[in-house]
Design a protein around this motif. Structure first.
Motif, short mmCIF file in Angstrom:
data_model
loop_
_atom_site.label_atom_id
_atom_site.label_comp_id
_atom_site.label_asym_id
_atom_site.label_seq_id
_atom_site.Cartn_x
_atom_site.Cartn_y
_atom_site.Cartn_z
N ARG A 230 43.98 32.50 41.66
CA ARG A 230 42.82 33.72 42.32
C ARG A 230 43.28 33.85 44.02
O ARG A 230 43.19 34.99 44.09
CB ARG A 230 41.49 32.88 42.25
N ALA B 196 45.86 36.21 44.02
CA ALA B 196 45.25 37.44 43.53
C ALA B 196 44.28 38.18 44.66
O ALA B 196 44.59 39.42 44.83
CB ALA B 196 44.32 37.66 42.15
N THR B 197 43.86 37.27 45.44
CA THR B 197 43.20 38.08 46.59
C THR B 197 43.77 38.43 47.53
O THR B 197 43.63 39.16 48.34
CB THR B 197 41.87 37.12 47.16
N LYS C 295 44.76 45.14 43.93
CA LYS C 295 43.95 44.03 43.38
C LYS C 295 42.78 44.38 42.12
O LYS C 295 42.76 43.78 41.35
CB LYS C 295 43.07 43.42 44.90
N GLU C 296 42.45 45.93 42.44
CA GLU C 296 41.78 46.39 41.48
C GLU C 296 42.45 47.03 40.26
O GLU C 296 42.05 47.41 39.43
CB GLU C 296 40.96 47.57 42.37
N PRO D 82 44.02 47.22 36.95
CA PRO D 82 43.80 46.23 35.83
C PRO D 82 44.84 45.84 35.36
O PRO D 82 44.79 44.79 34.59
CB PRO D 82 43.03 47.44 34.91
N GLN E 220 45.57 42.48 37.06
CA GLN E 220 44.44 41.65 36.72
C GLN E 220 44.79 41.09 35.48
O GLN E 220 44.64 39.81 35.33
CB GLN E 220 43.11 42.25 36.76
N GLU E 221 45.24 42.00 34.59
CA GLU E 221 45.51 41.42 33.32
C GLU E 221 46.73 40.56 33.27
O GLU E 221 46.86 39.56 32.40
CB GLU E 221 45.63 42.46 32.28
N ARG F 115 38.40 36.11 33.63
CA ARG F 115 38.27 37.48 34.31
C ARG F 115 36.89 37.46 35.14
O ARG F 115 36.98 37.65 36.50
CB ARG F 115 37.94 38.47 33.53
N MET G 38 37.76 35.28 38.33
CA MET G 38 38.53 35.98 39.32
C MET G 38 37.71 36.97 40.09
O MET G 38 38.00 37.33 41.20
CB MET G 38 39.82 36.60 38.57
N ASN G 39 36.82 37.59 39.32
CA ASN G 39 35.90 38.43 40.06
C ASN G 39 34.67 38.05 40.97
O ASN G 39 34.08 38.59 41.51
CB ASN G 39 35.15 39.65 39.07
#
Length: 198
Positions: free
Chosen positions: A138, A141-142, A149-150, A152, A155-156, A193, A196-197
């Motif tokens: 995470r 990813a941040t 980051k946005e 998809p 993120q997948e 998911r 992560m969000n």
């Protein structure tokens, strides 16, 4: 020959040796698990640490269970053999009470020792290592730029990375081995998911 075996109480000594071997083997298994926990500190990769902890824990728990049941069943079989031989040889005095005591004590002592040496409560340690791995992913990813980051697709990719780690563990016959159905895997992906969000 059979009378000599019964007179020397060979089966009684065999029952005692089987019980002692089971107890010593359980102590060795517990020591092996403690050493494996200490050795995971050398792993730099959290994924590798988590996978190693799960595989080792499950393998050693299965071994502990076998070390209770196999000696207990063998001891009971030896008690049955002693009873059979005493009736077959027409022994007027029968078998000594030591056989009955050993036949009852070996399974009970092995079960009590199994409970005393139980390390399944240390599952928290393994789950903590999984949480550290997810948190590290995470953070990774941040640290990506906002536009990425946005994305998809990215993120997948992260979700796939974590899911593949869990799938590897499931394939090795561990605690997650029942999580191979597509529905459960999709639930797991949704949870990752959401985490992560958050």
């Amino acid at each position: 020959m059979l009378e000599t075996i019964m007179n020397l109480q060979v089966l009684l000594y065999a029952m005692t040796v089987v019980g002692a071997a089971g107890a010593v083997s359980m102590l060795a298994t517990n020591l092996t698990y403690r050493r494996s926990i200490r050795s995971t500190d050398r792993f730099s990769s959290l994924k590798e640490k988590w996978l190693t902890l799960w595989k080792t824990r499950d393998r050693l728990l299965h071994r502990m269970n076998r070390l209770v049941w196999y000696p207990a069943l063998l001891s009971t079989a030896l008690l049955g053999l002693a009873l059979f031989l005493s009736t077959y040889l027409d022994m007027e005095e029968g078998i000594s009470l030591g056989y009955l005591y050993a036949g009852a004590a070996v399974p009970v002592c092995l079960l009590l020792l199994r409970q005393a040496l139980d390390f399944s409560w240390q599952e928290e340690l393994v789950m903590r290592s999984l949480a550290d791995y997810v948190e590290q992913t995470r953070r990774w990813a941040t640290q990506l730029p906002k536009a990425k980051k946005e994305d998809p697709v990215l993120q997948e990719e992260v979700v796939d990375k974590i899911t593949s780690s869990i799938r590897q563990t499931a394939a090795s016959g561990s605690h997650f081995s029942k999580m191979l159905s597509p529905e459960e895997e999709e639930i797991m992906r949704d949870i990752i998911r959401e985490f992560m969000n958050a």
